[in-house]
Design an enzyme around this catalytic site. Sequence first.
Site, PDB file in Angstrom:
ATOM      1  N   HIS A 194      97.784  -4.289  68.294  1.00 51.55           N
ATOM      2  CA  HIS A 194      97.850  -5.474  67.430  1.00 51.55           C
ATOM      3  C   HIS A 194      97.157  -6.678  68.087  1.00 51.55           C
ATOM      4  O   HIS A 194      96.514  -7.480  67.412  1.00 51.55           O
ATOM      5  CB  HIS A 194      99.301  -5.825  67.120  1.00 51.55           C
ATOM      6  CG  HIS A 194      99.965  -4.877  66.175  1.00 51.55           C
ATOM      7  ND1 HIS A 194      99.410  -4.522  64.969  1.00 51.55           N
ATOM      8  CD2 HIS A 194     101.152  -4.200  66.262  1.00 51.55           C
ATOM      9  CE1 HIS A 194     100.217  -3.673  64.346  1.00 51.55           C
ATOM     10  NE2 HIS A 194     101.272  -3.461  65.112  1.00 51.55           N
TER      11      HIS A 194
ATOM     12  N   HIS B 154     100.693   0.608  71.307  1.00 44.92           N
ATOM     13  CA  HIS B 154     100.626   0.248  69.888  1.00 44.92           C
ATOM     14  C   HIS B 154     100.665  -1.270  69.713  1.00 44.92           C
ATOM     15  O   HIS B 154      99.899  -1.834  68.927  1.00 44.92           O
ATOM     16  CB  HIS B 154     101.791   0.893  69.133  1.00 44.92           C
ATOM     17  CG  HIS B 154     101.861   0.499  67.692  1.00 44.92           C
ATOM     18  ND1 HIS B 154     101.198   1.180  66.697  1.00 44.92           N
ATOM     19  CD2 HIS B 154     102.509  -0.517  67.071  1.00 44.92           C
ATOM     20  CE1 HIS B 154     101.432   0.611  65.530  1.00 44.92           C
ATOM     21  NE2 HIS B 154     102.238  -0.430  65.734  1.00 44.92           N
ATOM     22  N   GLU B 155     101.557  -1.928  70.451  1.00 39.85           N
ATOM     23  CA  GLU B 155     101.647  -3.388  70.341  1.00 39.85           C
ATOM     24  C   GLU B 155     100.386  -4.063  70.885  1.00 39.85           C
ATOM     25  O   GLU B 155      99.948  -5.081  70.354  1.00 39.85           O
ATOM     26  CB  GLU B 155     102.893  -3.897  71.077  1.00 39.85           C
ATOM     27  CG  GLU B 155     104.212  -3.392  70.508  1.00 39.85           C
ATOM     28  CD  GLU B 155     104.330  -3.568  68.999  1.00 39.85           C
ATOM     29  OE1 GLU B 155     103.795  -4.571  68.474  1.00 39.85           O
ATOM     30  OE2 GLU B 155     104.927  -2.704  68.350  1.00 39.85           O
TER      31      GLU B 155
END
Length: 226
Positions: A102, A98-99
């Site tokens: 980004h 998920h990071e």
Amino acid sequence: MGLGSYLIYIALLLIIPMWAQAKVKSTYTKFSKRPTSSSMTGAEVARKILDENGLYDVQIGQTKGTLTDHYDPRKKVIKLSEGIYHGRSMASSAVAAHEVGHAIQDQQEYVFLKFRSALVPIANFGSNISFFLIIAGMLMGAMNLFLFGIIFMSAAVLFQLVTLPVEFDASNRAMSQLVSAGVIRNNEERDTKKVLNAAALTYVAAALVAVAELVRFILIYLASRE
């Protein structure tokens, strides 16, 4: 708003975030005990996906706390909490990916991420000063001051709303990358989605509470003008 309605309203403002946090914690605890078929650590997952997307300049480091993971677009660094960094579970793979999502957004200049980044100083200032202006306006009967508080609060609420598409998009990218990188298999996708969906609840809850507070103050202001 009557006393009973007001108490219900306050209870909801407390219950919604608490429920979201409890959901995240229970889901994280459950899936942090389930290893992925690849047995990669969160740090290894992040590095693999970064490299496969040509993001060799993005570094990976550790940060204190639990689920304090984040991506810093200014320093091009992904900070993973200790449990995620070293963990070999579905939870650690999902959060790490998920990071990275980004970081990929940053690379591709995802419009909502750029907009959210631009809002940060305005939102921080609005969040810090809005309640001061609203309370001062109520105590002094200065509704113009009260209105300025609402305007500043609106900036903070806008930040919360813009965060939603940023986070959902990062989760979608995470699922796609985890599958294409071979970190998880088809039979692991469903459980991985549960982790990502639970994490998204905290942002949805925060946005709901922020909007509800803003609407309440707007109604108070409108009532004062009648």
